[in-house]
Design a protein around this motif. Structure first.
Motif, PDB file in Angstrom:
ATOM      1  N   GLU A  47       0.827  -1.207   0.000  1.00 24.19           N
ATOM      2  CA  GLU A  47       0.000   0.000   0.000  1.00 24.19           C
ATOM      3  C   GLU A  47       0.856   1.250   0.000  1.00 24.19           C
ATOM      4  N   ARG A 104      -3.495   4.093  -5.880  1.00 22.57           N
ATOM      5  CA  ARG A 104      -4.151   3.443  -4.751  1.00 22.57           C
ATOM      6  C   ARG A 104      -5.629   3.807  -4.711  1.00 22.57           C
ATOM      7  N   HIS A 105      -5.915   5.113  -4.892  1.00 18.38           N
ATOM      8  CA  HIS A 105      -7.310   5.544  -4.858  1.00 18.38           C
ATOM      9  C   HIS A 105      -8.074   4.958  -6.036  1.00 18.38           C
ATOM     10  N   LEU A 155      -7.609   2.190  -7.564  1.00 19.44           N
ATOM     11  CA  LEU A 155      -7.869   0.766  -7.348  1.00 19.44           C
ATOM     12  C   LEU A 155      -8.711   0.522  -6.108  1.00 19.44           C
ATOM     13  N   GLY A 156      -8.928   1.552  -5.308  1.00 23.06           N
ATOM     14  CA  GLY A 156      -9.638   1.352  -4.050  1.00 23.06           C
ATOM     15  C   GLY A 156      -8.843   0.504  -3.089  1.00 23.06           C
ATOM     16  N   ALA A 157      -7.517   0.521  -3.215  1.00 17.49           N
ATOM     17  CA  ALA A 157      -6.672  -0.379  -2.427  1.00 17.49           C
ATOM     18  C   ALA A 157      -6.432   0.196  -1.039  1.00 17.49           C
ATOM     19  N   ALA A 195     -11.114 -10.006  -4.356  1.00 16.59           N
ATOM     20  CA  ALA A 195     -10.393  -8.722  -4.389  1.00 16.59           C
ATOM     21  C   ALA A 195      -9.275  -8.847  -3.359  1.00 16.59           C
ATOM     22  N   PRO A 238     -12.945  -2.877  -3.579  1.00 16.33           N
ATOM     23  CA  PRO A 238     -12.534  -1.464  -3.624  1.00 16.33           C
ATOM     24  C   PRO A 238     -13.623  -0.507  -3.144  1.00 16.33           C
TER      25      PRO A 238
END
Length: 865
Positions: free
Chosen positions: A59, A67-68, A70-72, A135, A299
């Motif tokens: 992360e 990151r945003h 991908l909703g990671a 996911a 995500p």
């Protein structure tokens, strides 16, 4: 390490690890300092490393924008366990308890071989279970699941060994819990590779702790290929650039880059920062591998951000792929996972699923995905476990959201049962990303809005309320809002015909807190060239402050009509024609309150507008009965209620009040509205939020602080409380109900009344709120339907089939007793089954009670959970 064998430089033999991981052994170009760091890292003891740290490392390595997109987000371990246990371990442990009970019963009958066989049968079941995380990120859910499965396996082996025989592990034969049972889907190739390694490290750590370095067959890391690098929700052909009518690539603003406006100095989208729009041919839902259990943390991307973060082409392809399949375009990204998992369970491809989502899963636009599966009397699935509102990580890179957890499986005959956990306390230890949380627990049927109680989602929209409630105007351009000084500069007060186009503008905060005192430029009904000719200063202002933003909007109608509001609410404008005032309430506010606004004040989209000037309607909406309903049916934004007109107003049944009752409610509502406005005019610093903070403390009998005492005096809060009490009593009398009904009973009454009104409307009688507007010329007949509603009787319960296997019999009997609202006698339990009498049920109940899996209630000769 790739092939194994003797390593001359190390003067020793090296075991073969795994060709997939080490086949491409390309040396990285490292500096001397990096080599030294690598040497120090290699000298550390990695045998007890927590594999989950690789998720944190991934992360932090990701670009924040990626990151945003991908909703990671790394999920803390205790949050993972909070979901994995009810989603995977609890059903397996119920099966294990049934296997133990069956074994005990056989042992008591001197059938030790069969008794041990029941335990071995469960061991085979446990070592063949498949768990899918669609996911999976860096594999934290799968790794934690593996740990818990290994612990359960240890218990099973210990029980088998108690019969004097050893439950040996045949690692090569697949008779032990191992990573081969854990399946993952992950779009990010780096995360997928890390997830693969995390599982293998976790498994090897367990093996070394338990057996040392013995019994390790080569290769040490089996090539299971169970973590797939793929999109979990959308399959499509090769993406290709979108072309315009001239064959040129279509581009859009990159969503990030801005530049200062040369005229105003404000940051506006940089029209030169463009990215190509891709099309995704032949879009269709992906296929997931079959698994017994599905868990994960998909995500976190809201529907309003999908185009920005995923791209126009992908978002359009995704919505097209699921069009007509039960996922509306208004649903958040995570709901595509929820929908696919629910389908898999419904169709028998999985037994149970559980997801972490944002807490907006409770809101109407997401509940539409859940309703076909868990809503209504004949729902194919049931929610077994839910936490509606739970804290999320708040580290520097963490998501600024609240989450929900939901677990569901196929509906079992009889009363649906689930555990609903509500956060009681939450504290965040120093330096810890995750909060320590305590809960209160309820057990009953969990509704799609993640509550226990009346089936609110079954309430029908009423024609009586149609075309009354609307959201206010959505501008899509901050430049429409101007200060009085700026309005004067561009012509207000100097050009008479401009007055109707620049009017006071209010949002929810203006009503609840201190008003901004702003105006809004409303050019509805004018063409751009008309604005230029009649109001050139206004035109220039809009060109400079609104047009740059609107030109980058993805929707053509917003780009092409850049000088008017994005959502001009044409139906609302028609609905309030002829009205001198209308009712409003904030969509999001700490307290529920309704008030009149004068015509000529424009509401923004954070206000819900009711196109009626009847104080009787204001009184009903301001009552505790409607407040309880709206709090239960609406959503929640962090800790603030959300008034959703489609759930809070459209199905809400107004009472069948007499003319005298209507007059009394109308008088009280007018008095309340006038009192609040009078006190605020006399004390400009008095806000409705502060006033109702005091009113609620007075209602609860709590002492006021000195600051609250001042608010009490300014707002005459005791009068506000007294007016509300009188109003509540008058509205309850109009419904024919007691004033102080418990909330759960009140909601049940309202749901039943809604059903009666819906049936009444189906028969042709509609109690319109504004008949002259809603149904001009329509003469409705009176129907004297009482508003007092009788309690509905429970439907008959279908008989359950009697399972053939002993362990299944035991598990089913335990479920029946556990879900019963009162202790059951053997005869009552047997009556729930087709083909089983008390003689078959009694030994099972006795065994379950002996193992403390059920409780014997001697006074009633019955059994309970």
């Amino acid at each position: 390490m790739d092939k194994g064998g003797f390593a001359p430089t190390l003067h020793t033999s090296i075991r073969q690890f795994n060709g997939k991981l080490f086949h491409d052994a390309t040396a990285l170009p490292l500096s001397a300092a990096q080599v030294e760091l690598l040497r120090l890292a290699a000298a550390a003891d990695w045998t007890t490393v927590e594999p989950a740290i690789f998720g944190t490392l991934l992360e932090r390595a990701l670009d924040p924008h990626e990151r945003h997109r991908l909703g990671a987000h790394y999920t803390p371990r205790r949050y993972v366990e909070r979901l994995v246990v009810p989603a995977v371990l609890e059903p397996l442990r119920r099966e294990w308890a049934a296997a133990q009970a069956a074994s005990a019963q056989l042992h008591d009958n001197d059938k030790d071989t069969e008794a041990r066989g029941e335990l071995v049968k469960f061991l085979r079941r446990l070592t063949s279970v498949k768990v899918l995380d669609p996911a999976c990120g860096s594999g934290n859910f799968l790794y934690v699941t593996l740990e818990h499965l290994k612990r359960l396996e240890g218990e099973v082996l210990a029980a088998i060994n108690a019969y004097g025989q050893t439950g040996l592990l045949d690692l090569a034969g697949g008779t032990t819990v191992s990573p081969r049972q854990l399946l993952g889907l992950e779009l990010n190739p780096r995360a997928a590779a890390i997830a693969d390694v995390v599982l293998r490290i976790g498994y090897l750590q367990w093996h070394i702790r338990t057996h040392g370095l013995t019994q390790l067959a080569e290769p040490l890391l089996d090539d299971y290929q169970n973590i797939r690098h793929q999109d979990a929700v959308l399959a499509h052909g090769t993406p290709r650039p979108r072309l315009d009518a001239h064959g040129q690539p279509v581009t859009r603003w990159d969503g990030r880059t801005t530049r200062p406006n040369p005229a105003t100095g404000q940051e506006v989208p940089d029209e030169n920062a463009r990215v190509a729009v891709q099309d995704y041919p032949n879009p269709h839902p992906t296929s997931w591998p079959d698994a017994d259990f599905i868990v994960g943390n998909p995500p976190f991307i809201g529907t309003s951000r999908m185009r920005d973060l995923l791209g126009d082409g992908y978002t359009e392809a995704l919505r097209k792929a699921y069009a007509g399949r039960g996922v509306p375009e208004s649903a958040d990204f995570v709901m595509y996972w929820w929908h696919k998992a629910a389908l898999a369970v419904r169709d028998g491809h999985a037994l149970r699923f559980g997801f972490i989502t944002t807490n907006s899963i409770k809101q109407t636009f997401n509940r539409q995905v859940m309703l076909p599966f868990v809503g209504g009397d004949n729902a194919p699935l049931q929610l077994n476990f839910a936490i509606p509102d739970h804290p999320w990580v708040t580290s520097e890179d963490g998501a600024a959201v609240r989450i929900a957890m939901t677990v569901a499986d196929r509906t079992r005959p009889g009363r649906a049962w689930g555990r609903l956990l509500t956060v009681k306390t939450e504290t965040r230890p120093e330096g810890d990303d995750a909060a320590d949380v305590t809960f209160t627990e309820q057990q009953s049927r969990i509704q799609p809005d993640l509550t226990i109680g009346a089936e609110l989602d079954n309430a029908k929209n009423l024609k009586a309320n149609a075309s009354i409630a609307y959201q206010g105007f959505k501008l899509h351009g901050g430049g429409f809002i101007v200060s009085p000084a700026r309005a004067a500069e561009i012509g207000l007060g100097k050009i008479p015909e401009l007055d109707k186009h620049i009017q006071p503008f209010l949002n929810g905060k203006d009503l609840a807190a201190t008003p901004r005192g702003v105006l809004v430029i409303d050019l509805f009904g004018l063409k751009a060239n008309e604005v230029l000719q009649r109001f050139p200063a206004v035109y220039q202002h809009i060109v400079e402050t609104v047009k740059p933003e609107r030109e980058q909007n993805n929707r053509a109608i917003y780009r092409d009509n850049w000088w008017t509001f994005g959502e001009p609410r044409i139906k609302l404008r028609a609905a309030w024609l002829g009205l001198d005032k209308y009712i409003v309430t904030p969509r999001v506010a700490k307290h529920s309150f309704f008030l009149f606004l004068e015509k000529g004040i424009l509401p923004d989209d954070k206000l819900v507008v009711f196109a009626t000037n009847d104080a009787y309607h204001l009184g009903i909406l301001s009552s505790q009965i409607h407040t309880v309903w709206s709090l239960a049916t609406g959503g929640k934004l962090v800790d603030r209620p959300v008034y959703d007109k489609t759930k809070c107003f459209d199905p809400f049944p107004f009472p069948d009040a007499t003319p005298a009752q209507q007059a009394r409610i109308r008088e009280l509502a007018k008095t309340l509205d006038a009192h609040r406005k009078r006190q605020q005019a006399a004390h400009p610093g008095l806000t409705l939020t502060n006033l109702y903070n005091v009113v609620e403390k007075l209602r609860a009998g709590h002492a006021l602080t000195p600051k609250e005492q001042a608010t009490h005096q300014q707002g005459l809060a005791s009068i506000v409380l007294e007016l509300h009490r009188d109003l509540d009593a008058a509205v309850a009398a109009a419904y024919g109900w007691p004033t102080a009904l418990p909330d759960a009973e009140l909601l049940a009454h309202l749901v039943a009344l809604n059903r009666a009104r819906a049936a009444e409307e189906k028969a042709g009688t509609v109690r319109y709120l504004r008949p002259a507007y809603q149904a001009p010329g329509h003469q409705q007949t009176g129907l004297n339907l009482p508003t007092r509603v009788a309690t509905e009787t429970a439907a008959a319960v279908a008989l359950l089939p009697w399972p053939a296997e002993l362990a299944k019999q035991i598990q089913t009997v335990r479920d029946v007793v556990t879900q019963a609202q009162a202790p059951l006698t053997p005869k009552q339990v047997a009556a729930r089954f087709a083909g089983a009498g008390p003689a078959k049920v009694q030994p099972i109940l006795d065994t379950l009670a002996a193992l403390s899996l059920l409780r014997w209630v001697e006074a009633e000769n019955a059994y309970a959970a």
